[in-house]
Design a protein around this motif. Structure first.
Motif, PDB file in Angstrom:
ATOM      1  N   VAL A  84       0.833  -1.203   0.000  1.00  0.00           N
ATOM      2  CA  VAL A  84       0.000   0.000   0.000  1.00  0.00           C
ATOM      3  C   VAL A  84       0.869   1.255   0.000  1.00  0.00           C
ATOM      4  O   VAL A  84       2.075   1.198   0.225  1.00  0.00           O
ATOM      5  N   ASP A  85       0.230   2.397  -0.266  1.00  0.00           N
ATOM      6  CA  ASP A  85       0.886   3.710  -0.256  1.00  0.00           C
ATOM      7  C   ASP A  85       2.106   3.752  -1.165  1.00  0.00           C
ATOM      8  O   ASP A  85       3.199   4.188  -0.772  1.00  0.00           O
ATOM      9  N   VAL A  86       1.899   3.317  -2.392  1.00  0.00           N
ATOM     10  CA  VAL A  86       2.987   3.345  -3.379  1.00  0.00           C
ATOM     11  C   VAL A  86       3.478   4.774  -3.596  1.00  0.00           C
ATOM     12  O   VAL A  86       4.648   4.994  -3.928  1.00  0.00           O
ATOM     13  N   GLN A  87       2.618   5.756  -3.361  1.00  0.00           N
ATOM     14  CA  GLN A  87       3.000   7.161  -3.593  1.00  0.00           C
ATOM     15  C   GLN A  87       4.139   7.617  -2.691  1.00  0.00           C
ATOM     16  O   GLN A  87       4.782   8.624  -2.989  1.00  0.00           O
ATOM     17  N   TRP A  88       4.410   6.903  -1.606  1.00  0.00           N
ATOM     18  CA  TRP A  88       5.505   7.294  -0.712  1.00  0.00           C
ATOM     19  C   TRP A  88       6.772   6.480  -0.980  1.00  0.00           C
ATOM     20  O   TRP A  88       7.742   6.583  -0.229  1.00  0.00           O
ATOM     21  N   THR A  89       6.778   5.659  -2.017  1.00  0.00           N
ATOM     22  CA  THR A  89       7.943   4.832  -2.324  1.00  0.00           C
ATOM     23  C   THR A  89       8.759   5.455  -3.452  1.00  0.00           C
ATOM     24  O   THR A  89       8.358   6.433  -4.080  1.00  0.00           O
ATOM     25  N   CYS A  94       5.350   4.971 -11.457  1.00  0.00           N
ATOM     26  CA  CYS A  94       4.036   4.643 -10.901  1.00  0.00           C
ATOM     27  C   CYS A  94       3.355   5.886 -10.331  1.00  0.00           C
ATOM     28  O   CYS A  94       2.153   6.114 -10.554  1.00  0.00           O
ATOM     29  N   ILE A  95       4.126   6.686  -9.602  1.00  0.00           N
ATOM     30  CA  ILE A  95       3.557   7.892  -9.004  1.00  0.00           C
ATOM     31  C   ILE A  95       3.045   8.833 -10.086  1.00  0.00           C
ATOM     32  O   ILE A  95       1.965   9.438  -9.958  1.00  0.00           O
ATOM     33  N   ALA A  96       3.766   8.939 -11.185  1.00  0.00           N
ATOM     34  CA  ALA A  96       3.332   9.813 -12.280  1.00  0.00           C
ATOM     35  C   ALA A  96       1.991   9.380 -12.844  1.00  0.00           C
ATOM     36  O   ALA A  96       1.189  10.216 -13.285  1.00  0.00           O
ATOM     37  N   VAL A  97       1.714   8.068 -12.824  1.00  0.00           N
ATOM     38  CA  VAL A  97       0.462   7.562 -13.381  1.00  0.00           C
ATOM     39  C   VAL A  97      -0.742   8.035 -12.565  1.00  0.00           C
ATOM     40  O   VAL A  97      -1.852   8.131 -13.095  1.00  0.00           O
ATOM     41  N   ILE A  98      -0.543   8.378 -11.288  1.00  0.00           N
ATOM     42  CA  ILE A  98      -1.646   8.899 -10.476  1.00  0.00           C
ATOM     43  C   ILE A  98      -2.221  10.159 -11.116  1.00  0.00           C
ATOM     44  O   ILE A  98      -3.418  10.431 -11.004  1.00  0.00           O
ATOM     45  N   GLY A  99      -1.376  10.915 -11.805  1.00  0.00           N
ATOM     46  CA  GLY A  99      -1.830  12.124 -12.487  1.00  0.00           C
ATOM     47  C   GLY A  99      -1.903  11.969 -13.988  1.00  0.00           C
ATOM     48  O   GLY A  99      -1.824  12.967 -14.718  1.00  0.00           O
ATOM     49  N   LEU A 100      -2.060  10.735 -14.488  1.00  0.00           N
ATOM     50  CA  LEU A 100      -2.105  10.499 -15.930  1.00  0.00           C
ATOM     51  C   LEU A 100      -3.217  11.351 -16.554  1.00  0.00           C
ATOM     52  O   LEU A 100      -4.395  11.184 -16.225  1.00  0.00           O
ATOM     53  N   PRO A 101      -2.871  12.259 -17.460  1.00  0.00           N
ATOM     54  CA  PRO A 101      -3.871  13.211 -17.974  1.00  0.00           C
ATOM     55  C   PRO A 101      -5.097  12.552 -18.580  1.00  0.00           C
ATOM     56  O   PRO A 101      -6.228  13.018 -18.371  1.00  0.00           O
ATOM     57  N   GLU A 102      -4.904  11.459 -19.328  1.00  0.00           N
ATOM     58  CA  GLU A 102      -6.044  10.812 -19.976  1.00  0.00           C
ATOM     59  C   GLU A 102      -7.047  10.278 -18.953  1.00  0.00           C
ATOM     60  O   GLU A 102      -8.261  10.305 -19.191  1.00  0.00           O
ATOM     61  N   PRO A 258       5.572  14.993  -7.141  1.00  0.00           N
ATOM     62  CA  PRO A 258       5.608  15.875  -8.322  1.00  0.00           C
ATOM     63  C   PRO A 258       4.381  16.774  -8.336  1.00  0.00           C
ATOM     64  O   PRO A 258       3.290  16.372  -7.919  1.00  0.00           O
ATOM     65  N   GLU A 259       4.541  17.969  -8.854  1.00  0.00           N
ATOM     66  CA  GLU A 259       3.463  18.951  -8.797  1.00  0.00           C
ATOM     67  C   GLU A 259       2.187  18.457  -9.462  1.00  0.00           C
ATOM     68  O   GLU A 259       1.078  18.673  -8.966  1.00  0.00           O
ATOM     69  N   HIS A 260       2.320  17.743 -10.597  1.00  0.00           N
ATOM     70  CA  HIS A 260       1.121  17.323 -11.315  1.00  0.00           C
ATOM     71  C   HIS A 260       0.382  16.199 -10.601  1.00  0.00           C
ATOM     72  O   HIS A 260      -0.775  15.915 -10.927  1.00  0.00           O
ATOM     73  N   VAL A 261       1.037  15.582  -9.605  1.00  0.00           N
ATOM     74  CA  VAL A 261       0.399  14.543  -8.799  1.00  0.00           C
ATOM     75  C   VAL A 261      -0.067  15.120  -7.466  1.00  0.00           C
ATOM     76  O   VAL A 261      -1.124  14.743  -6.948  1.00  0.00           O
ATOM     77  N   ARG A 262       0.698  16.053  -6.915  1.00  0.00           N
ATOM     78  CA  ARG A 262       0.406  16.623  -5.593  1.00  0.00           C
ATOM     79  C   ARG A 262      -1.001  17.214  -5.521  1.00  0.00           C
ATOM     80  O   ARG A 262      -1.659  17.146  -4.481  1.00  0.00           O
TER      81      ARG A 262
END
Length: 298
Positions: A84-89, A94-102, A258-262
């Motif tokens: 869990v909590d991949v965003q802190w690893t 993977c973290i960039a995909v949280i903000g995937l524009p599509e 990253p800003e686009h995910v934050r």
């Protein structure tokens, strides 16, 4: 559209075929859907697949990052494991995909609201995985498994598949329309070993399935010889907060994203409601496109 293997049908109602043996496989042509059709499928069926969102190169990077993460086995099987909590690893792809524009663009239009990311996790179904119990991700009063965050009234989970989903490779299992039922059998705290109208959903690696948190779903066993990996992210509209206070994201960790995910890691307790709403006010709206019956017509 639905298909079954093998084809020993006893009864057919429209596009549903009841099978004596084997699962029914969804044969929908996901790539031909317009956005309005995708919205309709998600809202009515309880799920939709958006194909080919992740490139082969990105998939390779994500697999490499996720392979380095420690995983824990589930209480029912060591062959189903997660982190869990991949965003802190240390997993930048993977973290960039949280903000995937599509994807986030689609969800922002779906919800008509800002997004709050409530979780991101890596899950792997190894050979021998027996399959999950059919369940929902919604518990309106919270639960021991999901905590009070599961009480958010609107939420979807996005399942990015890092491997091809085939009938042998722990594919997605869904009971279509189950999120619409008012019957006690649809109590979101109930779990089922199987259901006679469950549907198998397959897709190519790099595709994402979006599921309504209230639809009954699971995955099938992994009877193949290789792992089936996915990266799952949960999002809700900003207005739809949990019924009780939950622990906030660590501010220092959010600041490092990253800003686009934050921007998707706002307060987990955000809720935009009017508890003191009046029966009738002078400034009420006379349009609401988000609830137009015609929204499915594009």
């Amino acid at each position: 559209m639905w298909n079954e293997i093998p084809c020993h049908a006893t009864e057919a109602r429209g596009k549903f075929v009841s099978a004596v043996d084997g699962p029914r496989i969804d044969t929908t042509d996901w790539s031909s859907m317009s956005e309005a059709e995708q919205v309709r499928h998600l809202e009515v069926e309880g799920f939709v697949v958006i194909p080919d969102l992740l490139s082969a190169e990105r998939l390779r990077e994500m697999r490499r990052e996720l392979a380095a993460l420690p995983t824990e086995g589930m209480d029912y099987s060591e062959h189903q494991r997660s982190c869990v909590d991949v965003q802190w690893t240390d997993s930048p792809s993977c973290i960039a995909v949280i903000g995937l524009p599509e994807m986030v663009g689609f969800l922002e239009r779906l919800f008509g609201d800002e997004l709050i990311c409530t979780s991101s996790m890596y899950a792997v179904s190894r050979p021998g995985h027996p399959g999950m119990a059919i369940h929902t991700d919604a518990q309106p009063y919270g639960s021991r498994i999901f905590g009070p965050q599961a009480s958010a009234p609107k939420l979807v989970r996005v399942l990015y598949y890092l491997d091809d989903l085939t009938p042998e490779h722990a594919p997605l299992k869904v009971v279509p329309h189950s999120h619409l039922s008012l019957h006690a059998d649809a109590n979101p705290y109930r779990r089922y070993l199987a259901h006679p109208e469950e549907v198998m959903v397959t897709c190519r690696a790099g595709s994402a399935a979006i599921i309504n948190q209230s639809v009954f779903h699971a995955n099938y066993p992994n009877t193949s010889e290789t792992d089936r990996e996915l990266f799952a992210i949960a999002y809700r509209p900003a207005w739809a907060g949990p019924i009780a206070q939950v622990e906030e994201w660590p501010a220092e960790k959010v600041a490092g994203l990253p800003e686009h995910v934050r921007r998707y890691f706002g307060s987990l307790n955000t809720r935009k409601i009017d508890f003191d709403v009046r029966n009738r006010s002078d400034d009420m709206a006379t349009t609401a496109p988000g609830i137009n019956p015609s929204r499915w017509d594009g």
